[in-house]
Structure formats: C-alpha cells, structure tokens
Scaffold this active site. Structure first.
Site, PDB file in Angstrom:
ATOM      1  N   LYS A  59       0.841  -1.205   0.000  1.00  0.00           N
ATOM      2  CA  LYS A  59       0.000   0.000   0.000  1.00  0.00           C
ATOM      3  C   LYS A  59       0.871   1.248   0.000  1.00  0.00           C
ATOM      4  O   LYS A  59       0.616   2.194  -0.741  1.00  0.00           O
ATOM      5  CB  LYS A  59      -0.894   0.021   1.254  1.00  0.00           C
ATOM      6  CG  LYS A  59      -2.114  -0.870   1.133  1.00  0.00           C
ATOM      7  CD  LYS A  59      -2.797  -1.064   2.486  1.00  0.00           C
ATOM      8  CE  LYS A  59      -3.872  -2.146   2.360  1.00  0.00           C
ATOM      9  NZ  LYS A  59      -4.362  -2.651   3.635  1.00  0.00           N
ATOM     10  N   GLN A 103      -4.881  -1.439   9.748  1.00  0.00           N
ATOM     11  CA  GLN A 103      -4.804  -2.768   9.135  1.00  0.00           C
ATOM     12  C   GLN A 103      -5.462  -3.814  10.043  1.00  0.00           C
ATOM     13  O   GLN A 103      -5.116  -3.929  11.218  1.00  0.00           O
ATOM     14  CB  GLN A 103      -3.332  -3.128   8.877  1.00  0.00           C
ATOM     15  CG  GLN A 103      -3.119  -4.445   8.189  1.00  0.00           C
ATOM     16  CD  GLN A 103      -3.646  -4.457   6.742  1.00  0.00           C
ATOM     17  OE1 GLN A 103      -3.458  -3.515   5.989  1.00  0.00           O
ATOM     18  NE2 GLN A 103      -4.329  -5.524   6.377  1.00  0.00           N
ATOM     19  N   ASP A 126     -11.353   3.066   4.145  1.00  0.00           N
ATOM     20  CA  ASP A 126     -11.710   1.647   4.062  1.00  0.00           C
ATOM     21  C   ASP A 126     -13.231   1.464   4.006  1.00  0.00           C
ATOM     22  O   ASP A 126     -13.721   0.391   3.657  1.00  0.00           O
ATOM     23  CB  ASP A 126     -11.190   0.916   5.315  1.00  0.00           C
ATOM     24  CG  ASP A 126     -10.103  -0.085   4.991  1.00  0.00           C
ATOM     25  OD1 ASP A 126      -9.914  -0.402   3.800  1.00  0.00           O
ATOM     26  OD2 ASP A 126      -9.445  -0.558   5.939  1.00  0.00           O
TER      27      ASP A 126
END
Ligand code: NAD
Length: 303
Positions: A59, A103, A126
């Site tokens: 990422k 994460q 997200d």
C-alpha cells in the site's frame, strides 16, 4: 479446452487496476497544484503478522507511486488499545492526512469496532465505519469498502448498465458481501444475498446474471451452478495445501475456474482479478477524501 475459450471471458483486474492508478496519478498531481500539498494516506499496523506487513508495504509503495504521501505507524502486538486510539485521534486531527486505514485483523485484546468507530468517517477510506455503511445503504456520498467497489467497477466496465440484472452475492460479511449487495441494489439489480445457511445454493446461483463469490472456500462454485453467459466475480483468496515437494500451495478463488470459465460469459481469475483492485480503490478513496476535505472539485465518477 482451447485458449480462445479461456481468454475470451477473462476480466483482467490487474490491467484495470493499473489503468485506474494511472488516472489517480494524474488527478493526484492536479490536486497537489491546487491544494499546495499532496494527498496523504496513513496506515496503522499493529503487530508483526507477515501477511499484513506485506499488504502495508505494498500500500505504501503504491501510494507514493501515485504521487500521494504515505504515513506509516507501527505498534507492537501487545500495545494497549488506548495507544492505538491515541494515534487514530492524532491522525483525525492532522490536516496532512486525508485517509486513515487501520490494518485488520487486530490482536484479540483490541476491540476492532471501537477502533473503527474512532476514525473520522470522512477519513475512513476503508469504508468500515458505521456512518459510511449507513450512507451506502441510504445512497448518500461516503466511502465504500474497497474490494466490493473494485468488483462493481469491473462489472460496469464489462457489462455497462447493470439495471434489471439478477445478481447473487455469496457471503454476507460486512467487508465484502453486504456492501456488494448494497452497491448492486443501487445499480438497480435484483439482488439475492446467500450465506452458509442458504438452502439449495446451486439452484439460487443458477438464476444469476451476475455472481459475486466472497466465501473463503476453495473452488466451491462449480460450472454447473452457472447460467450460461453469466458474469462471475471471484473475491476468494484461498491457498491450497502444497503439492508434494513444494513449500507453498497454489492460490485459488472461491470459484472452480476450470469448469466455470467454460460456461460463464466473463470471469475474474485468481490471482489477477479482484485482488489487484483492492489497493487501487483504496488510493482512489484517498484521493476522493483529499478533494472533499480540501473543498476541491473532482469528477469522482470519471475516476
Ligand atoms: P468472511 O469469512 O467474513 O465471510 C464469509 C461469508 O461466506 C460468510 O457470510 C458466510 O456466511 C459465507 N459462507 C461460508 N460458508 C458458506 C457456504 N458453504 N455457502 C455459502 N456461503 C458460505 O469472509 P470475507 O472477509 O467476506 O472474505 C471472503 C473471501 O474473500 C476470503 O477468501 C477472503 O480471503 C477474500 N477476500 C479477498 C479480498 C481481495 O482483495 N480480493 C478482500 C477481502 C476478502
């Protein structure tokens, strides 16, 4: 099986994601000129999980390659929940940070829902915050989880309008199945969401013009479940046990590619289908967040 039969229906997610990243890079450069700063994505990683480390590294690299800032924060696996919440609060308040991603999975002693709830919904790239799930369900602009949004982009690219099509989503997770169903409904599909308690799953899937499989069971969906010509999106990532002598088994999806590719009109392979879309859409969401946060216009539909 001839090569033509296999090549015809393949949906190349890798190529689509590359093209999306190229469009993002162009818009990110324009953003920098207008805003006087780069768009920024902060990623927080707790612990040493090897798969998570690989994702976070990837990422970071792709964020920088698209002309955006990447901020990484690492905490030890035994850190207190409060320490993680403090970092999230700091990132919420930081004007250089447009998107925040924590994460997952988090260690067991940390309440994931509590952490997601602490993220400013307008930086929740997200799309996991309940405010963003609510916005998706009532059709307000917000952030949509990256994997299902990537699936929708691939579907629209292949099929054009989805209006009136029968769609079956296999799996009802908050990360994939449920937001996928909401996106398809918003495109005026007739949507059926199936799960581990669904009766006669194969019969339900056989009605579908669009099948999205997000289950986590290797090669579960078979060719004789598929209506001829249907478009099949395989979200699953499963590692088979290693063959004799190999250290790692093959990666396969939730769809039995060999049999389904014979019947489907279009299909995403694993790897190279949905997988590459997830990070590309994360970067897209970050760029969208940057424009919204800075009050700069962006043609989001054209991205
Ligand atoms: P999950 O475990 O949270 O949910 C799985 C869903 O499948 C559940 O709703 C369950 O009811 C359903 N299910 C289980 N067994 C079933 C059965 N026999 N028949 C019908 N439904 C059944 O998983 P998830 O997070 O939604 O992920 C699903 C798969 O997608 C996994 O393989 C995961 O690795 C993969 N995934 C890939 C990406 C990507 O970037 N490509 C992103 C997220 C998840």
């Amino acid at each position: 099986m001839t090569a033509a039969i296999i090549d015809g229906p393949i949906i190349d997610g890798k190529a689509f994601a590359e093209a999306l990243r190229a469009r993002i890079a162009i818009e990110a450069a324009k953003f920098e000129v207008h805003a006087g700063r780069k768009a920024g994505l902060a990623v927080v990683l707790v612990g040493e999980d090897p798969a998570s480390q690989v994702y976070v590294r990837s990422k970071g690299k792709q964020t920088v390659a698209c002309g955006m800032n990447s901020f990484e924060h690492r905490l030890p696996a035994d850190c207190a929940e409060g320490a993680l919440l403090d970092i999230v609060e700091r990132l919420n308040a930081d004007p250089a940070v447009d998107g925040i991603l924590v994460q997952l999975p988090l260690p067991d002693h940390i309440d994931e829902q509590q952490v997601i709830a602490a993220i400013n919904p307008d930086k929740d790239v997200d799309g996991f915050h309940v405010v963003n799930s609510g916005r998706l369900s009532v059709g307000l602009p917000g952030f949509v989880p990256c994997t299902p949004l990537g699936c929708l982009m691939l579907l629209k690219d292949r099929l054009g309008s989805l209006s009136g099509l029968d769609a079956v989503v296999i799996g009802r997770s908050n990360i994939v199945g449920k937001p996928m169903a909401a996106l398809l409904l918003a495109e005026s599909c007739t949507v059926t969401v199936t799960h581990s308690r669904t009766k006669d799953l194969a019969d339900v899937v056989r009605r579908a013009d669009i099948v999205v499989a997000a289950v986590g069971r290797a090669e579960m969906v078979k060719g004789d479940w598929i209506k001829p010509g249907a478009c099949v999106i395989d979200v699953g990532i499963n590692r088979l046990p290693p063959a004799d002598g190999a250290d790692k088994g093959r990666l396969v999806g939730d769809v039995d590619y060999a049999s389904v590719a014979q019947v489907a009109g279009a299909i995403t392979p694993v790897p190279g289908g949905v997988g590459p879309m997830t990070i590309a859409v994360l970067l897209r969401n970050t760029l969208v967040a940057a424009h919204r946060n800075a009050g700069i216009e962006l043609d989001e539909a054209a991205l």
